[in-house]
Motif scaffolding. Structure first.
Motif, PDB file in Angstrom:
ATOM      1  N   LEU A 104     -15.287 114.554  91.162  1.00 42.13           N
ATOM      2  CA  LEU A 104     -14.387 113.389  92.466  1.00 42.13           C
ATOM      3  C   LEU A 104     -13.386 114.127  93.415  1.00 42.13           C
ATOM      4  O   LEU A 104     -13.572 114.531  94.588  1.00 42.13           O
ATOM      5  CB  LEU A 104     -14.333 111.969  92.113  1.00 42.13           C
ATOM      6  CG  LEU A 104     -14.894 111.336  92.068  1.00 42.13           C
ATOM      7  CD1 LEU A 104     -14.802 109.787  91.336  1.00 42.13           C
ATOM      8  CD2 LEU A 104     -16.098 110.928  92.828  1.00 42.13           C
ATOM      9  N   ARG A 105     -12.220 115.500  92.669  1.00 36.23           N
ATOM     10  CA  ARG A 105     -10.880 114.408  93.064  1.00 36.23           C
ATOM     11  C   ARG A 105     -11.446 115.962  94.087  1.00 36.23           C
ATOM     12  O   ARG A 105     -11.185 116.280  95.216  1.00 36.23           O
ATOM     13  CB  ARG A 105     -10.267 115.166  92.111  1.00 36.23           C
ATOM     14  CG  ARG A 105      -8.895 115.829  92.531  1.00 36.23           C
ATOM     15  CD  ARG A 105      -7.947 115.369  91.650  1.00 36.23           C
ATOM     16  NE  ARG A 105      -6.345 116.725  92.322  1.00 36.23           N
ATOM     17  CZ  ARG A 105      -6.067 117.412  91.823  1.00 36.23           C
ATOM     18  NH1 ARG A 105      -6.001 118.077  90.887  1.00 36.23           N
ATOM     19  NH2 ARG A 105      -4.702 118.019  92.299  1.00 36.23           N
ATOM     20  N   SER A 106     -12.172 117.611  93.523  1.00 32.82           N
ATOM     21  CA  SER A 106     -12.331 118.465  94.388  1.00 32.82           C
ATOM     22  C   SER A 106     -13.620 119.537  93.513  1.00 32.82           C
ATOM     23  O   SER A 106     -13.681 119.346  92.156  1.00 32.82           O
ATOM     24  CB  SER A 106     -11.401 119.524  94.195  1.00 32.82           C
ATOM     25  OG  SER A 106     -11.894 120.695  94.608  1.00 32.82           O
ATOM     26  N   ARG A 107     -14.461 119.049  94.385  1.00 30.94           N
ATOM     27  CA  ARG A 107     -16.059 119.604  93.645  1.00 30.94           C
ATOM     28  C   ARG A 107     -15.328 121.383  93.464  1.00 30.94           C
ATOM     29  O   ARG A 107     -16.517 122.174  92.632  1.00 30.94           O
ATOM     30  CB  ARG A 107     -17.265 119.568  94.172  1.00 30.94           C
ATOM     31  CG  ARG A 107     -17.524 120.341  95.591  1.00 30.94           C
ATOM     32  CD  ARG A 107     -18.964 118.915  96.214  1.00 30.94           C
ATOM     33  NE  ARG A 107     -19.486 119.231  95.753  1.00 30.94           N
ATOM     34  CZ  ARG A 107     -21.136 119.586  95.997  1.00 30.94           C
ATOM     35  NH1 ARG A 107     -21.006 118.727  97.481  1.00 30.94           N
ATOM     36  NH2 ARG A 107     -22.156 120.099  95.376  1.00 30.94           N
ATOM     37  N   ASP A 108     -15.095 121.967  94.344  1.00 31.02           N
ATOM     38  CA  ASP A 108     -15.119 123.463  94.426  1.00 31.02           C
ATOM     39  C   ASP A 108     -13.614 124.213  93.619  1.00 31.02           C
ATOM     40  O   ASP A 108     -14.006 125.472  92.903  1.00 31.02           O
ATOM     41  CB  ASP A 108     -15.097 124.047  95.385  1.00 31.02           C
ATOM     42  CG  ASP A 108     -15.792 123.499  96.460  1.00 31.02           C
ATOM     43  OD1 ASP A 108     -16.901 122.963  96.349  1.00 31.02           O
ATOM     44  OD2 ASP A 108     -15.143 123.091  97.398  1.00 31.02           O
ATOM     45  N   SER A 109     -13.268 123.128  92.562  1.00 28.25           N
ATOM     46  CA  SER A 109     -11.474 124.061  91.627  1.00 28.25           C
ATOM     47  C   SER A 109     -11.657 123.713  90.329  1.00 28.25           C
ATOM     48  O   SER A 109     -12.690 122.219  89.509  1.00 28.25           O
ATOM     49  CB  SER A 109     -10.182 123.342  92.458  1.00 28.25           C
ATOM     50  OG  SER A 109     -10.477 122.222  92.468  1.00 28.25           O
ATOM     51  N   THR A 122     -14.794 118.189  99.909  1.00 25.45           N
ATOM     52  CA  THR A 122     -14.018 119.379  99.794  1.00 25.45           C
ATOM     53  C   THR A 122     -12.941 119.268  99.192  1.00 25.45           C
ATOM     54  O   THR A 122     -12.013 118.162  98.837  1.00 25.45           O
ATOM     55  CB  THR A 122     -14.073 119.567 101.264  1.00 25.45           C
ATOM     56  OG1 THR A 122     -12.968 119.566 102.090  1.00 25.45           O
ATOM     57  CG2 THR A 122     -15.121 119.964 102.002  1.00 25.45           C
ATOM     58  N   LYS A 123     -12.273 120.555  99.049  1.00 25.07           N
ATOM     59  CA  LYS A 123     -10.822 120.411  98.522  1.00 25.07           C
ATOM     60  C   LYS A 123      -9.877 120.144  98.285  1.00 25.07           C
ATOM     61  O   LYS A 123      -9.551 119.682  99.824  1.00 25.07           O
ATOM     62  CB  LYS A 123     -10.998 122.358  98.212  1.00 25.07           C
ATOM     63  CG  LYS A 123     -11.347 123.297  97.791  1.00 25.07           C
ATOM     64  CD  LYS A 123     -10.580 124.326  97.261  1.00 25.07           C
ATOM     65  CE  LYS A 123     -11.110 125.469  96.272  1.00 25.07           C
ATOM     66  NZ  LYS A 123     -11.665 126.785  96.811  1.00 25.07           N
ATOM     67  N   GLY A 124      -9.226 119.590  97.378  1.00 34.13           N
ATOM     68  CA  GLY A 124      -8.830 118.304  97.514  1.00 34.13           C
ATOM     69  C   GLY A 124      -8.409 116.967  98.170  1.00 34.13           C
ATOM     70  O   GLY A 124      -7.374 116.097  98.376  1.00 34.13           O
ATOM     71  N   GLY A 125      -9.271 116.944  98.764  1.00 34.58           N
ATOM     72  CA  GLY A 125     -10.159 115.858  99.115  1.00 34.58           C
ATOM     73  C   GLY A 125     -10.081 114.907  97.595  1.00 34.58           C
ATOM     74  O   GLY A 125     -10.435 115.081  97.191  1.00 34.58           O
ATOM     75  N   GLN A 126     -10.839 113.223  98.743  1.00 36.51           N
ATOM     76  CA  GLN A 126     -11.065 112.103  97.208  1.00 36.51           C
ATOM     77  C   GLN A 126     -11.835 112.024  98.036  1.00 36.51           C
ATOM     78  O   GLN A 126     -11.995 111.140  98.567  1.00 36.51           O
ATOM     79  CB  GLN A 126      -9.616 111.402  96.858  1.00 36.51           C
ATOM     80  CG  GLN A 126     -10.159 110.493  95.898  1.00 36.51           C
ATOM     81  CD  GLN A 126      -9.268 109.950  95.651  1.00 36.51           C
ATOM     82  OE1 GLN A 126      -7.818 109.760  95.966  1.00 36.51           O
ATOM     83  NE2 GLN A 126      -9.002 109.031  93.660  1.00 36.51           N
ATOM     84  N   ALA A 127     -13.149 111.225  96.755  1.00 31.55           N
ATOM     85  CA  ALA A 127     -14.049 110.471  97.498  1.00 31.55           C
ATOM     86  C   ALA A 127     -13.781 109.063  97.035  1.00 31.55           C
ATOM     87  O   ALA A 127     -12.895 109.007  96.833  1.00 31.55           O
ATOM     88  CB  ALA A 127     -15.043 110.647  96.339  1.00 31.55           C
TER      89      ALA A 127
END
Lengths: 276, 258
Positions: free
Chosen positions: B216-221, A271-276
């Motif tokens: 990858l960093r953020s799919r929503d922003s 989700t937001k702000g994270g990294q895969a």
């Protein structure tokens, strides 16, 4: 200003400093990094990176080099550098800002690869092949550039030659003597050339057969290429590229990674702000 | 009996008909039939290539027409592989249209049958390099359309599908670029020489890498930025394919073959 903003400012300042160097000093002195300097600098870079990574000190540098923001900024800088080169057409690979962006990208790649491998993340093989492959392919070209040379030789039938000319018109004398033994052109029924083949005598004894797309390996680092011909002589390119094995390994690893990218598809997302 | 270009129209018509049947079956979610029809089409088409090869007594890789034979075959094989793995219902229709265009060129422009390839293009890398690039251009072109649709509709719903296409397209783009690098080493002595075409390939590849890492960093922003990157990537592809030839700086490019 948030962390992301600060990281971006740091990289902008870094690239601006490289541009300033370009304005003050002109071209980056690539030749000054010829073997063994480039090997020493590469080892020093790798060891320093490893120590910084392992000790996590200075913490701000590790955080900067592992930041997803850094990935985006450096990729964008790389694209920008390539765009400038694409529009102006000059080979800018010896410009300070080009060197600075590639050096930063390589360091970032190394840190990200170390973290990814250490973490044992999902799709580890794909991640390692892509990132390590790119590191080797890009790094081999970058660190090996000072040792990569290409000369052209006009090889004649009547007398052997050692004379060669580099890309800047400087004369050089090669370690082997070449003489054209036979040159043949196979044609299609309409008379257009299908293939050119040159048989070259090396040092009065050894024979080499050169054709377009079929170079001859003179030694572990030197290859001969058939580049053109006239009725009386053929043009042979003498390419010396000792780092080609590093690049080749990187290219094949990256290709294997691309196959896995296709097979495995979109990775796990957070989700937001994270990294895969 | 020797197979010649005169026989091509029959084989091509049968193969394209089977591929089209496969595409229709894929749309109707009949995966087994889609794969069976597509494989049958590939067999028919490959039978022509094999018989033609036997008649020539050398690989059919000497002329522009002969290389287009392989483009059509490999585009469908790549499409089938993508369908088998990802079950995109549209992919078989898409590759059928591409292959039909290549086949039609050979039927409608018979002059290219004898249009010989210069020695520099006589390489085993030529067909795979061009084919995987063309396939990636097509898939990334679809991602571009989704990006535009998302921007027009002010919706982020399209981006998840675009992600899948960008992964497939970037994988093939990478394979195309690197097969080109291996070929360049064989032909010119260096994997990468920052030739204008190579530089634009790096630009395009870099844009898709930015897209992948952004998502990858953020799919929503940043959905708008993601959509813009799809548009920029597609513009890069056009530059790479033919736009670079229009630049004055590219007139000395190693990739100019005329």
């Amino acid at each position: 200003m948030g962390k992301s903003g600060i990281y971006m400012m740091v990289w902008i300042a870094y690239i601006a400093a490289a541009c300033l160097c370009q304005a003050l000093f002109g071209r980056f002195p690539v030749d000054a990094f010829a073997f063994p300097v480039n090997v020493a600098v590469t080892l020093l870079w790798a060891v320093c990176s490893w120590v910084v990574w392992r000790e996590r000190k200075p913490a701000w540098l590790v955080a900067l080099l592992l930041s997803p923001q850094t990935t985006l900024v450096l990729l964008a800088a790389f694209v920008a550098v390539c765009l400038v080169q694409g529009f102006c057409g000059d080979r800018l690979s010896s410009a300070w800002w080009f060197v600075a962006v590639v050096a930063a990208l390589l360091t970032h790649l190394l840190f990200v690869t170390l973290r990814g491998v250490r973490r044992g993340r999902s799709r580890l093989v794909r991640f390692a092949l892509i990132h390590l492959g790119l590191l080797l392919a890009l790094g081999g070209g970058f660190w090996g550039a000072p040792d990569t040379h290409q000369w052209r030789m006009a090889v004649r039938e009547d007398e052997p030659t050692r004379e060669a000319v580099d890309g800047e018109g400087r004369m050089a004398y090669m370690g082997h003597e070449l003489r054209l033994e036979r040159f043949s052109t196979e044609t299609y029924p309409d008379g257009t050339p299908k293939s050119h083949v040159a048989e070259i005598e090396i040092d009065g004894g050894g024979k080499a057969t050169l054709a377009v797309n079929h170079p001859y390996a003179l030694s572990w680092r030197d290859d001969l290429y058939l580049m053109g011909s006239t009725p009386h002589y053929c043009i042979v390119a003498w390419v010396s590229q000792p780092w080609k094995y590093v690049q080749c390994a990187g290219v094949w690893m990256l290709m294997a990674g691309a196959v896995l990218l296709f097979v495995q598809g979109v990775g796990r997302k957070t989700t937001k702000g994270g990294q895969a | 009996m020797m197979v010649t270009w005169d026989d091509f129209v029959w084989f091509a018509a049968a193969a394209v008909a089977l591929w089209a049947a496969g595409a229709v079956a894929a749309f109707r979610r009949r995966g087994g039939w889609a794969m069976a029809a597509t494989v049958a089409g590939i067999c028919v088409y490959a039978a022509f290539v094999a018989a033609f090869w036997a008649g020539l007594q050398s690989p059919p890789l000497r002329t522009a027409g002969e290389t287009r034979l392989w483009y059509a075959l490999f585009v469908v094989v790549a499409g089938l592989a993508t369908y088998v793995r990802w079950r995109y219902r549209w992919i078989l229709l898409f590759t059928t249209v591409m292959a039909a265009v290549f086949a039609a060129m050979n039927i409608l422009k018979p002059e290219i049958h004898d249009q010989t390839l210069m020695p520099a293009l006589q390489s085993a890398w030529f067909v795979p390099h061009v084919t995987v690039y063309m396939f990636s251009y097509g898939v990334l072109g679809c991602a571009f359309l989704l990006g535009v649709a998302g921007m027009v509709a002010r919706s982020t719903d399209y981006l998840d599908t675009a992600d899948s296409m960008v992964y497939v397209g970037t994988a093939f783009l990478t394979l195309g670029m690197l097969s080109g690098a291996l070929w360049a080493k064989e032909a010119w002595g260096d994997y990468w020489s920052w030739d204008p075409k190579e530089t634009w390939a790096a630009v395009t590849w870099g844009i898709y890498l930015i897209y992948i890492h952004l998502r990858l960093r953020s799919r929503d922003s940043h959905p708008r930025l993601a959509a813009l990157l799809l548009v920029a990537g597609f513009a890069g592809l056009q530059m790479c394919w033919y736009g670079v030839g229009l630049l004055p700086s590219a007139q000395d490019s190693l990739h100019v073959y005329s």
